[in-house]
Design a protein around this motif. Structure first.
Motif, PDB file in Angstrom:
ATOM      1  N   MET A  59       0.848  -1.173   0.000  1.00  0.00           N
ATOM      2  CA  MET A  59       0.000   0.000   0.000  1.00  0.00           C
ATOM      3  C   MET A  59       0.897   1.241   0.000  1.00  0.00           C
ATOM      4  SD  MET A  59      -3.111   1.070   2.573  1.00  0.00           S
ATOM      5  CE  MET A  59      -2.433   0.163   3.889  1.00  0.00           C
ATOM      6  N   PRO A  60       0.685   2.202  -0.948  1.00  0.00           N
ATOM      7  CA  PRO A  60       1.486   3.425  -1.016  1.00  0.00           C
ATOM      8  C   PRO A  60       1.345   4.299   0.226  1.00  0.00           C
ATOM      9  CG  PRO A  60       0.315   3.083  -3.066  1.00  0.00           C
ATOM     10  CD  PRO A  60      -0.212   2.081  -2.077  1.00  0.00           C
ATOM     11  N   ALA A  61       2.213   5.284   0.295  1.00  0.00           N
ATOM     12  CA  ALA A  61       2.326   6.147   1.473  1.00  0.00           C
ATOM     13  C   ALA A  61       1.071   6.954   1.765  1.00  0.00           C
ATOM     14  CB  ALA A  61       3.513   7.089   1.299  1.00  0.00           C
ATOM     15  N   ASP A  62       0.156   7.124   0.796  1.00  0.00           N
ATOM     16  CA  ASP A  62      -1.025   7.951   1.083  1.00  0.00           C
ATOM     17  C   ASP A  62      -2.068   7.186   1.892  1.00  0.00           C
ATOM     18  OD1 ASP A  62      -2.235   6.268  -0.768  1.00  0.00           O
ATOM     19  OD2 ASP A  62      -2.834   7.862  -2.143  1.00  0.00           O
ATOM     20  N   GLY A  63      -1.815   5.898   2.149  1.00  0.00           N
ATOM     21  CA  GLY A  63      -2.702   5.129   3.006  1.00  0.00           C
ATOM     22  C   GLY A  63      -3.918   4.564   2.309  1.00  0.00           C
ATOM     23  N   ASN A  64      -4.096   4.821   1.038  1.00  0.00           N
ATOM     24  CA  ASN A  64      -5.245   4.315   0.297  1.00  0.00           C
ATOM     25  C   ASN A  64      -4.888   3.011  -0.405  1.00  0.00           C
ATOM     26  OD1 ASN A  64      -7.147   6.486   0.739  1.00  0.00           O
ATOM     27  ND2 ASN A  64      -5.833   7.722  -0.559  1.00  0.00           N
TER      28      ASN A  64
ATOM     29  N   TYR B 181       2.335   5.702  -7.819  1.00  0.00           N
ATOM     30  CA  TYR B 181       3.486   5.400  -6.989  1.00  0.00           C
ATOM     31  C   TYR B 181       4.326   4.303  -7.649  1.00  0.00           C
ATOM     32  CZ  TYR B 181       1.047   7.970  -3.360  1.00  0.00           C
ATOM     33  OH  TYR B 181       0.422   8.951  -2.660  1.00  0.00           O
ATOM     34  N   TYR B 182       5.618   4.276  -7.294  1.00  0.00           N
ATOM     35  CA  TYR B 182       6.539   3.310  -7.879  1.00  0.00           C
ATOM     36  C   TYR B 182       7.440   2.744  -6.787  1.00  0.00           C
ATOM     37  CZ  TYR B 182      10.772   1.663 -10.201  1.00  0.00           C
ATOM     38  OH  TYR B 182      11.840   0.904 -10.596  1.00  0.00           O
ATOM     39  N   ARG B 183       7.774   1.462  -6.913  1.00  0.00           N
ATOM     40  CA  ARG B 183       8.802   0.854  -6.074  1.00  0.00           C
ATOM     41  C   ARG B 183       9.417  -0.307  -6.844  1.00  0.00           C
ATOM     42  NH1 ARG B 183       6.500  -2.931  -1.206  1.00  0.00           N
ATOM     43  NH2 ARG B 183       5.367  -4.400  -2.510  1.00  0.00           N
ATOM     44  N   SER B 184      10.611  -0.708  -6.414  1.00  0.00           N
ATOM     45  CA  SER B 184      11.266  -1.843  -7.049  1.00  0.00           C
ATOM     46  C   SER B 184      12.014  -2.636  -5.996  1.00  0.00           C
ATOM     47  CB  SER B 184      12.232  -1.373  -8.140  1.00  0.00           C
ATOM     48  OG  SER B 184      13.294  -0.641  -7.563  1.00  0.00           O
TER      49      SER B 184
ATOM     50  N   ALA C 232      11.181   1.768  -0.777  1.00  0.00           N
ATOM     51  CA  ALA C 232       9.951   2.403  -0.301  1.00  0.00           C
ATOM     52  C   ALA C 232       9.148   2.911  -1.493  1.00  0.00           C
ATOM     53  CB  ALA C 232      10.304   3.570   0.630  1.00  0.00           C
ATOM     54  N   TRP C 233       7.846   2.998  -1.298  1.00  0.00           N
ATOM     55  CA  TRP C 233       7.004   3.571  -2.354  1.00  0.00           C
ATOM     56  C   TRP C 233       7.394   5.028  -2.564  1.00  0.00           C
ATOM     57  CZ3 TRP C 233       4.120   0.879  -5.528  1.00  0.00           C
ATOM     58  CH2 TRP C 233       3.616  -0.357  -5.124  1.00  0.00           C
ATOM     59  N   ARG C 234       7.515   5.420  -3.799  1.00  0.00           N
ATOM     60  CA  ARG C 234       7.803   6.821  -4.157  1.00  0.00           C
ATOM     61  C   ARG C 234       6.678   7.323  -5.043  1.00  0.00           C
ATOM     62  NH1 ARG C 234      12.543   4.142  -5.111  1.00  0.00           N
ATOM     63  NH2 ARG C 234      12.329   4.319  -7.358  1.00  0.00           N
ATOM     64  N   ARG C 235       6.111   8.441  -4.634  1.00  0.00           N
ATOM     65  CA  ARG C 235       5.051   9.025  -5.454  1.00  0.00           C
ATOM     66  C   ARG C 235       5.684   9.588  -6.726  1.00  0.00           C
ATOM     67  NH1 ARG C 235       2.423  12.443  -2.147  1.00  0.00           N
ATOM     68  NH2 ARG C 235       4.078  13.927  -2.470  1.00  0.00           N
TER      69      ARG C 235
ATOM     70  N   HIS D 125       9.402  -4.555 -10.522  1.00  0.00           N
ATOM     71  CA  HIS D 125       8.945  -3.166 -10.456  1.00  0.00           C
ATOM     72  C   HIS D 125       7.431  -3.169 -10.278  1.00  0.00           C
ATOM     73  CE1 HIS D 125      12.881  -1.880 -11.936  1.00  0.00           C
ATOM     74  NE2 HIS D 125      12.799  -2.902 -12.768  1.00  0.00           N
ATOM     75  N   GLU D 126       6.947  -2.263  -9.448  1.00  0.00           N
ATOM     76  CA  GLU D 126       5.506  -2.156  -9.238  1.00  0.00           C
ATOM     77  C   GLU D 126       5.063  -0.707  -9.369  1.00  0.00           C
ATOM     78  OE1 GLU D 126       4.211  -5.797  -6.359  1.00  0.00           O
ATOM     79  OE2 GLU D 126       4.629  -3.876  -5.402  1.00  0.00           O
TER      80      GLU D 126
END
Length: 174
Positions: free
Chosen positions: A1-6, A36-39, A48-51, A25-26
Motif C-alpha cells: 500500500m502506497p504512502a497515502d494510506g489508500n 506510486y513506484y517501487r522496485s 519504499a514507495w515513491r510518489r 517493479h511495481e
C-alpha cells in the motif's frame, strides 16, 4: 500500500520469479489519484514507495507535490531542450512614434526612490509569488528596446559633438 494510506491497483513487472532477471517493479494507482513506484527483489527487499505524480479533480498534475495548483506543478528542477511560452502584446510598441520613453534622469530618479527599474517587479514580489517566464521576457525586451533608443540618441549626440569639435578646431587653426 502506497504512502497515502489508500488501497491501490497494482501493476507488477518481474523478470523471473526467482529474481534472476533483475529486480521487480511495481506501479500503484491509488484511490487518491496518485501514481506510486517501487522496485526490489525477494532477496534484497523492496524500496519504499515513491510518489511519481498526482492528479487532482481539476485535472492538475503534480510531480513531487501533494496539491497541484496549476495544470502542471513540479516540486523540483526541470530540464528541457526547449520551452515555448505563448506571449501577447510583444513590446515592439516601444518603437512607435507615440511611445513615451522616459528620460535617463527620470529612470535614475525612479531607481533612487524605489530601488528597481520602472515596470520591473520588485525582488520581494518575485520571491513571494514567482514570475511568469513569458511576462519577464516581455519586460526584459522592453527594457532592451528602451536602452537601444537611448543609445541611438546618445550616439547621435556624440556624433554631433565630435563634428562640432572638429569644426571649432579647424576654425581655431586658421
Amino acid at each position: 500500500m502506497p504512502a497515502d494510506g489508500n488501497y491501490s491497483t497494482l501493476l507488477s513487472l518481474r523478470g523471473w520469479s526467482d529474481d534472476s532477471g533483475g529486480p521487480a517493479h511495481e506501479l500503484a494507482f491509488s484511490q487518491s489519484r496518485g501514481l506510486y513506484y517501487r522496485s526490489g527483489t525477494t532477496t534484497n527487499g523492496w524500496s519504499a514507495w515513491r510518489r511519481v505524480l498526482v492528479e487532482n479533480i481539476s485535472g492538475n498534475v503534480g510531480i513531487g507535490i501533494d496539491v497541484p495548483q496549476e495544470k502542471l506543478s513540479v516540486n523540483g528542477n526541470i530540464r528541457a531542450k526547449e520551452i515555448k511560452v505563448e506571449a501577447a502584446n510583444w513590446p515592439d510598441y516601444v518603437f512607435t512614434s507615440d511611445y513615451e520613453l522616459q528620460s535617463l534622469k527620470e529612470v535614475e530618479n525612479y531607481i533612487k526612490k524605489y530601488g528597481h527599474l520602472p515596470h520591473v517587479p520588485k525582488a520581494d514580489e518575485v520571491d513571494a509569488n514567482g514570475i511568469s517566464l513569458g511576462e519577464m521576457n516581455k519586460i526584459l525586451l522592453q527594457k532592451i528596446e528602451e536602452l537601444t533608443l537611448h543609445l541611438i540618441e546618445k550616439d547621435k549626440r556624440v556624433t554631433y559633438l565630435e563634428e562640432r569639435m572638429l569644426r571649432l578646431e579647424n576654425h581655431a587653426d586658421k
